[in-house]
Design a protein around this motif. Sequence first.
Motif, PDB file in Angstrom:
ATOM      1  N   ALA A   1       0.826  -1.210   0.000  1.00  0.00           N
ATOM      2  CA  ALA A   1       0.000   0.000   0.000  1.00  0.00           C
ATOM      3  C   ALA A   1       0.859   1.257   0.000  1.00  0.00           C
ATOM      4  N   PHE A   2       1.874   1.274   0.842  1.00  0.00           N
ATOM      5  CA  PHE A   2       2.737   2.451   0.951  1.00  0.00           C
ATOM      6  C   PHE A   2       3.446   2.719  -0.375  1.00  0.00           C
ATOM      7  N   PHE A   3       3.993   1.661  -0.975  1.00  0.00           N
ATOM      8  CA  PHE A   3       4.734   1.843  -2.218  1.00  0.00           C
ATOM      9  C   PHE A   3       3.819   2.338  -3.337  1.00  0.00           C
ATOM     10  N   ALA A   4       2.643   1.764  -3.439  1.00  0.00           N
ATOM     11  CA  ALA A   4       1.717   2.150  -4.508  1.00  0.00           C
ATOM     12  C   ALA A   4       1.254   3.588  -4.357  1.00  0.00           C
ATOM     13  N   LEU A   5       1.102   4.063  -3.132  1.00  0.00           N
ATOM     14  CA  LEU A   5       0.625   5.424  -2.897  1.00  0.00           C
ATOM     15  C   LEU A   5       1.744   6.459  -2.979  1.00  0.00           C
ATOM     16  N   LYS A   6       2.930   6.089  -2.552  1.00  0.00           N
ATOM     17  CA  LYS A   6       4.026   7.056  -2.448  1.00  0.00           C
ATOM     18  C   LYS A   6       4.771   7.250  -3.761  1.00  0.00           C
ATOM     19  N   TYR A   7       4.862   6.198  -4.576  1.00  0.00           N
ATOM     20  CA  TYR A   7       5.661   6.278  -5.801  1.00  0.00           C
ATOM     21  C   TYR A   7       4.758   6.358  -7.027  1.00  0.00           C
ATOM     22  N   GLN A   8       5.046   7.299  -7.901  1.00  0.00           N
ATOM     23  CA  GLN A   8       4.293   7.456  -9.147  1.00  0.00           C
ATOM     24  C   GLN A   8       5.275   7.368 -10.313  1.00  0.00           C
ATOM     25  N   PRO A   9       5.699   6.151 -10.664  1.00  0.00           N
ATOM     26  CA  PRO A   9       6.707   5.971 -11.708  1.00  0.00           C
ATOM     27  C   PRO A   9       6.117   6.181 -13.101  1.00  0.00           C
ATOM     28  N   PHE A  10       6.999   6.263 -14.094  1.00  0.00           N
ATOM     29  CA  PHE A  10       6.566   6.452 -15.475  1.00  0.00           C
ATOM     30  C   PHE A  10       6.857   5.233 -16.347  1.00  0.00           C
ATOM     31  N   SER A  11       7.764   4.361 -15.900  1.00  0.00           N
ATOM     32  CA  SER A  11       8.163   3.233 -16.739  1.00  0.00           C
ATOM     33  C   SER A  11       7.404   1.949 -16.422  1.00  0.00           C
ATOM     34  N   TYR A  12       6.563   1.972 -15.408  1.00  0.00           N
ATOM     35  CA  TYR A  12       5.722   0.824 -15.083  1.00  0.00           C
ATOM     36  C   TYR A  12       4.470   1.320 -14.382  1.00  0.00           C
ATOM     37  N   LYS A  13       3.505   0.444 -14.214  1.00  0.00           N
ATOM     38  CA  LYS A  13       2.207   0.871 -13.684  1.00  0.00           C
ATOM     39  C   LYS A  13       1.675  -0.140 -12.674  1.00  0.00           C
TER      40      LYS A  13
END
Length: 302
Positions: free
Chosen positions: A124-136
């Motif tokens: 949950a923390f990783f999905a909410l905190k990180y907004q990458p561009f090369s993966y989803k």
Amino acid sequence: MVQQVSVEKNIVYGKTETEYLTADLYRPSSSEENLPILVLIHGGAFKTGSKEMYIEWGSMLAQEGYFVMAINYRLATPTYSTYPGILEDMEQAMNWLVFHANERKIDVGKIGLIGDSAGAYIAAFFALKYQPFSYKIRSVIGVYGVYDLVEECVNPVIERENNMFELFLGLSFDKNERVFKEASPIHYIEDAVKSPTFDTSFYLIWGGQDRVVNSKQSLRFYEKLKEANVEVKISEIDDKGHFWFNLLPGIEGGGVNNYPNNTLYPEIVSFLNQYVRIAWSGNFSKRQIHALGKMENLTMTK
């Protein structure tokens, strides 16, 4: 028809200052391309546990047509705190997937995270905190997770001799409440939804008789996600507590075919198929597409 599964053990996906990080990989033996991806993150109070806890889930989900990566991550000790290092471990796992996407015939635009207990926190923390561009990251399934460290320290369901969150952060809760708040996934929802690429759906599962993690953790997290208009599904297992989602030595049950996993399995697969398998590949969010559509309509009416 049940698909055959190939398994690769102890693939090195990254390293810390003291060790290499390993994962087990499960995939359908057929030569399918552009497989959607699931990353499985074990629990264990941030100080124990391993990828082997997900052996059954890894194999079963690969049979459903997913590329599955069950990871180890750094564990805390009295002399080694692992926050925020475990988030760096997740970054390394994601980057490994991106780097090997063509070779492994996987679609990094379709990633789902599944974690239990501490693993649910990490997912949950990783999905909410990180907004990458090369993966989803398309979905998070969190099972009896902790999402607000402050609340769990102030109102624990049981009094703990050793506070696992203090071990994890390397700080006492007394006089460090701000740090515990900053390390809580629940406080990143508002910022996450502001990102034009955020499009992660959640499925929260917990036991109504949990005596390790307060079940209000999942309920409060659910309410905050709903308030932010994040798509979220919930399942409460009234007659279960903690330690039943996957295999744990010395604990009865934990298999995919054991209760309540056997009743949850079709719900989990349906959720993954809806939010991971058939998702658009690329950095598109339904929220942003809707906003762009409204902008286009306004332009055309002028």
